[in-house]
Scaffold this motif. Sequence first.
Motif, PDB file in Angstrom:
ATOM      1  N   ALA A 129       0.970  -1.443  -0.092  1.00 33.81           N
ATOM      2  CA  ALA A 129       0.531   0.024  -0.291  1.00 33.81           C
ATOM      3  C   ALA A 129       1.054   1.083  -0.215  1.00 33.81           C
ATOM      4  O   ALA A 129       0.413   2.181  -0.464  1.00 33.81           O
ATOM      5  CB  ALA A 129      -0.973   0.047   1.355  1.00 33.81           C
ATOM      6  N   LEU A 130       1.810   1.615   0.724  1.00 29.65           N
ATOM      7  CA  LEU A 130       2.552   2.329   1.149  1.00 29.65           C
ATOM      8  C   LEU A 130       3.813   2.569  -0.494  1.00 29.65           C
ATOM      9  O   LEU A 130       3.549   3.202  -1.196  1.00 29.65           O
ATOM     10  CB  LEU A 130       3.915   2.286   2.059  1.00 29.65           C
ATOM     11  N   LEU A 131       3.974   1.487  -0.840  1.00 29.71           N
ATOM     12  CA  LEU A 131       4.665   1.730  -2.434  1.00 29.71           C
ATOM     13  C   LEU A 131       4.007   2.258  -3.554  1.00 29.71           C
ATOM     14  O   LEU A 131       3.883   2.936  -4.773  1.00 29.71           O
ATOM     15  CB  LEU A 131       5.534   0.277  -2.655  1.00 29.71           C
ATOM     16  N   HIS A 132       2.755   2.288  -3.558  1.00 32.67           N
ATOM     17  CA  HIS A 132       0.980   2.142  -4.398  1.00 32.67           C
ATOM     18  C   HIS A 132       1.128   3.499  -4.462  1.00 32.67           C
ATOM     19  O   HIS A 132       1.548   4.269  -4.886  1.00 32.67           O
ATOM     20  CB  HIS A 132       0.258   1.402  -4.243  1.00 32.67           C
ATOM     21  N   GLU A 133       0.928   4.378  -3.257  1.00 36.69           N
ATOM     22  CA  GLU A 133       0.755   5.733  -3.031  1.00 36.69           C
ATOM     23  C   GLU A 133       1.932   6.358  -3.396  1.00 36.69           C
ATOM     24  O   GLU A 133       2.099   7.519  -4.127  1.00 36.69           O
ATOM     25  CB  GLU A 133       0.301   5.691  -1.815  1.00 36.69           C
ATOM     26  N   ILE A 134       2.851   5.739  -3.166  1.00 35.93           N
ATOM     27  CA  ILE A 134       4.373   6.467  -3.874  1.00 35.93           C
ATOM     28  C   ILE A 134       5.006   6.691  -4.670  1.00 35.93           C
ATOM     29  O   ILE A 134       5.576   7.528  -5.598  1.00 35.93           O
ATOM     30  CB  ILE A 134       5.148   5.822  -2.259  1.00 35.93           C
ATOM     31  N   ASP A 135       4.010   5.563  -5.365  1.00 33.81           N
ATOM     32  CA  ASP A 135       4.399   5.239  -6.735  1.00 33.81           C
ATOM     33  C   ASP A 135       3.476   6.893  -7.833  1.00 33.81           C
ATOM     34  O   ASP A 135       3.716   7.160  -8.716  1.00 33.81           O
ATOM     35  CB  ASP A 135       3.894   4.140  -7.592  1.00 33.81           C
ATOM     36  N   HIS A 136       2.506   6.973  -7.163  1.00 32.99           N
ATOM     37  CA  HIS A 136       1.413   7.893  -7.275  1.00 32.99           C
ATOM     38  C   HIS A 136       2.157   9.398  -7.206  1.00 32.99           C
ATOM     39  O   HIS A 136       2.203  10.261  -8.352  1.00 32.99           O
ATOM     40  CB  HIS A 136       0.189   7.681  -6.593  1.00 32.99           C
ATOM     41  N   LEU A 137       2.753   9.875  -6.115  1.00 38.32           N
ATOM     42  CA  LEU A 137       3.329  10.819  -5.929  1.00 38.32           C
ATOM     43  C   LEU A 137       4.469  10.990  -7.306  1.00 38.32           C
ATOM     44  O   LEU A 137       5.486  12.126  -7.319  1.00 38.32           O
ATOM     45  CB  LEU A 137       3.864  11.294  -5.472  1.00 38.32           C
ATOM     46  N   ASP A 138       5.129   9.826  -7.720  1.00 38.81           N
ATOM     47  CA  ASP A 138       5.927   9.477  -9.123  1.00 38.81           C
ATOM     48  C   ASP A 138       5.489   9.991  -9.796  1.00 38.81           C
ATOM     49  O   ASP A 138       6.456   9.948 -10.499  1.00 38.81           O
ATOM     50  CB  ASP A 138       7.244   8.895  -8.377  1.00 38.81           C
ATOM     51  N   GLY A 139       4.036   9.814 -10.859  1.00 38.87           N
ATOM     52  CA  GLY A 139       3.288   9.768 -11.696  1.00 38.87           C
ATOM     53  C   GLY A 139       3.317   8.256 -12.167  1.00 38.87           C
ATOM     54  O   GLY A 139       3.168   8.329 -13.060  1.00 38.87           O
ATOM     55  N   ILE A 140       3.782   7.206 -11.353  1.00 40.00           N
ATOM     56  CA  ILE A 140       3.896   6.453 -11.948  1.00 40.00           C
ATOM     57  C   ILE A 140       2.495   5.386 -11.313  1.00 40.00           C
ATOM     58  O   ILE A 140       2.707   4.854 -10.038  1.00 40.00           O
ATOM     59  CB  ILE A 140       5.489   5.312 -10.849  1.00 40.00           C
ATOM     60  N   LEU A 141       1.865   4.817 -12.938  1.00 43.45           N
ATOM     61  CA  LEU A 141       0.267   4.087 -12.293  1.00 43.45           C
ATOM     62  C   LEU A 141       0.624   2.885 -12.094  1.00 43.45           C
ATOM     63  O   LEU A 141       1.416   2.631 -12.685  1.00 43.45           O
ATOM     64  CB  LEU A 141      -0.649   4.833 -13.251  1.00 43.45           C
ATOM     65  N   TYR A 142      -0.030   2.232 -11.095  1.00 40.00           N
ATOM     66  CA  TYR A 142       0.243   0.424 -10.751  1.00 40.00           C
ATOM     67  C   TYR A 142      -0.361  -0.084 -12.058  1.00 40.00           C
ATOM     68  O   TYR A 142       0.026  -1.744 -12.313  1.00 40.00           O
ATOM     69  CB  TYR A 142      -0.700   0.360 -10.028  1.00 40.00           C
ATOM     70  N   THR A 143      -0.504   0.326 -12.845  1.00 46.88           N
ATOM     71  CA  THR A 143      -1.593   0.047 -14.337  1.00 46.88           C
ATOM     72  C   THR A 143       0.072  -0.741 -15.455  1.00 46.88           C
ATOM     73  O   THR A 143       0.352  -1.684 -16.404  1.00 46.88           O
ATOM     74  CB  THR A 143      -1.685   0.613 -15.738  1.00 46.88           C
ATOM     75  N   SER A 144       0.841   0.007 -14.862  1.00 47.37           N
ATOM     76  CA  SER A 144       2.569  -0.215 -15.716  1.00 47.37           C
ATOM     77  C   SER A 144       2.808  -1.880 -15.117  1.00 47.37           C
ATOM     78  O   SER A 144       4.430  -2.021 -15.356  1.00 47.37           O
ATOM     79  CB  SER A 144       3.604   0.916 -15.517  1.00 47.37           C
ATOM     80  N   LYS A 145       2.825  -1.908 -13.956  1.00 49.60           N
ATOM     81  CA  LYS A 145       3.311  -3.045 -13.448  1.00 49.60           C
ATOM     82  C   LYS A 145       2.285  -4.027 -13.706  1.00 49.60           C
ATOM     83  O   LYS A 145       2.639  -4.593 -12.861  1.00 49.60           O
ATOM     84  CB  LYS A 145       3.827  -2.707 -11.885  1.00 49.60           C
ATOM     85  N   ILE A 146       1.044  -3.850 -14.336  1.00 54.48           N
ATOM     86  CA  ILE A 146       0.777  -5.133 -14.008  1.00 54.48           C
ATOM     87  C   ILE A 146       0.895  -6.571 -14.768  1.00 54.48           C
ATOM     88  O   ILE A 146       1.155  -6.103 -16.320  1.00 54.48           O
ATOM     89  CB  ILE A 146      -1.598  -4.772 -14.656  1.00 54.48           C
ATOM     90  N   ILE A 147       0.862  -7.451 -14.426  1.00 51.38           N
ATOM     91  CA  ILE A 147       1.595  -8.757 -14.759  1.00 51.38           C
ATOM     92  C   ILE A 147       0.595  -9.512 -15.846  1.00 51.38           C
ATOM     93  O   ILE A 147       0.217 -10.024 -16.848  1.00 51.38           O
ATOM     94  CB  ILE A 147       2.070  -9.670 -13.761  1.00 51.38           C
ATOM     95  N   GLN A 148      -1.170  -9.141 -15.473  1.00 56.32           N
ATOM     96  CA  GLN A 148      -2.315  -9.728 -15.500  1.00 56.32           C
ATOM     97  C   GLN A 148      -3.457  -8.853 -15.235  1.00 56.32           C
ATOM     98  O   GLN A 148      -3.825  -8.867 -13.535  1.00 56.32           O
ATOM     99  CB  GLN A 148      -2.355 -11.391 -14.832  1.00 56.32           C
ATOM    100  N   THR A 149      -4.882  -8.696 -15.919  1.00 55.36           N
ATOM    101  CA  THR A 149      -5.570  -7.604 -15.311  1.00 55.36           C
ATOM    102  C   THR A 149      -6.546  -8.509 -14.830  1.00 55.36           C
ATOM    103  O   THR A 149      -5.977 -10.166 -16.056  1.00 55.36           O
ATOM    104  CB  THR A 149      -5.997  -6.706 -16.633  1.00 55.36           C
ATOM    105  N   TYR A 150      -7.094  -8.009 -14.534  1.00 52.60           N
ATOM    106  CA  TYR A 150      -8.798  -8.861 -14.083  1.00 52.60           C
ATOM    107  C   TYR A 150     -10.179  -8.612 -13.547  1.00 52.60           C
ATOM    108  O   TYR A 150      -9.742  -6.735 -13.409  1.00 52.60           O
ATOM    109  CB  TYR A 150      -8.730  -9.947 -12.535  1.00 52.60           C
ATOM    110  N   THR A 151     -11.308  -8.615 -14.046  1.00 53.43           N
ATOM    111  CA  THR A 151     -12.355  -7.829 -14.433  1.00 53.43           C
ATOM    112  C   THR A 151     -12.942  -7.909 -12.766  1.00 53.43           C
ATOM    113  O   THR A 151     -12.717  -8.830 -11.404  1.00 53.43           O
ATOM    114  CB  THR A 151     -13.776  -8.230 -15.030  1.00 53.43           C
TER     115      THR A 151
END
Length: 160
Positions: A129-151
């Motif tokens: 959770a901490l790393l996800h939010e800190i990524d946001h502050l650096d303009g990095i979206l979790y979608t750029s790190k997704i290995i597989q997506t789910y609905t």
Amino acid sequence: MAVKPIVMHPAEVLEQKAEPVDTFDKKLKKLLDDMYDTMLELDGVGLAAPQIGISQRIAVVDIGEEPGRIDLVNPEVLEIKGRQTDIEGCLSFPSLYGTVERPSYVKVKAFDKKGKPFTIEAEGFLARALLHEIDHLDGILYTSKIIQTYTEKELAEMEG
């Protein structure tokens, strides 16, 4: 206290490096409180200021267990170790979930709402959770790190 509207992808603010905070005042405290209320209202575990359209290095995290609410102002990752893979979602990407690999341990230095520095060490879900939010502050979206997506439907089926 006010619940703020969430900025949805592809808003530009989500992909920009946020500006450092230099003023610790009542306005910052209110912003953190509003962000926390917004996060809780939307059933999130973290929220970064860019997600409400504010390009500042501010985030709140609360995974629903100890240590509770964590206000992060100008957070900086000092150390990471290990690896973990799990499914993540994001309030700025409703109904999109994906498997993301992140470090299993993180040490973060940040300031609280009064400008007092602190360091937090976290493992597992809190580290994620901490790393996800800190990524946001650096303009990095979790979608750029997704290995597989789910609905949402696929997730519900996986949970049984």
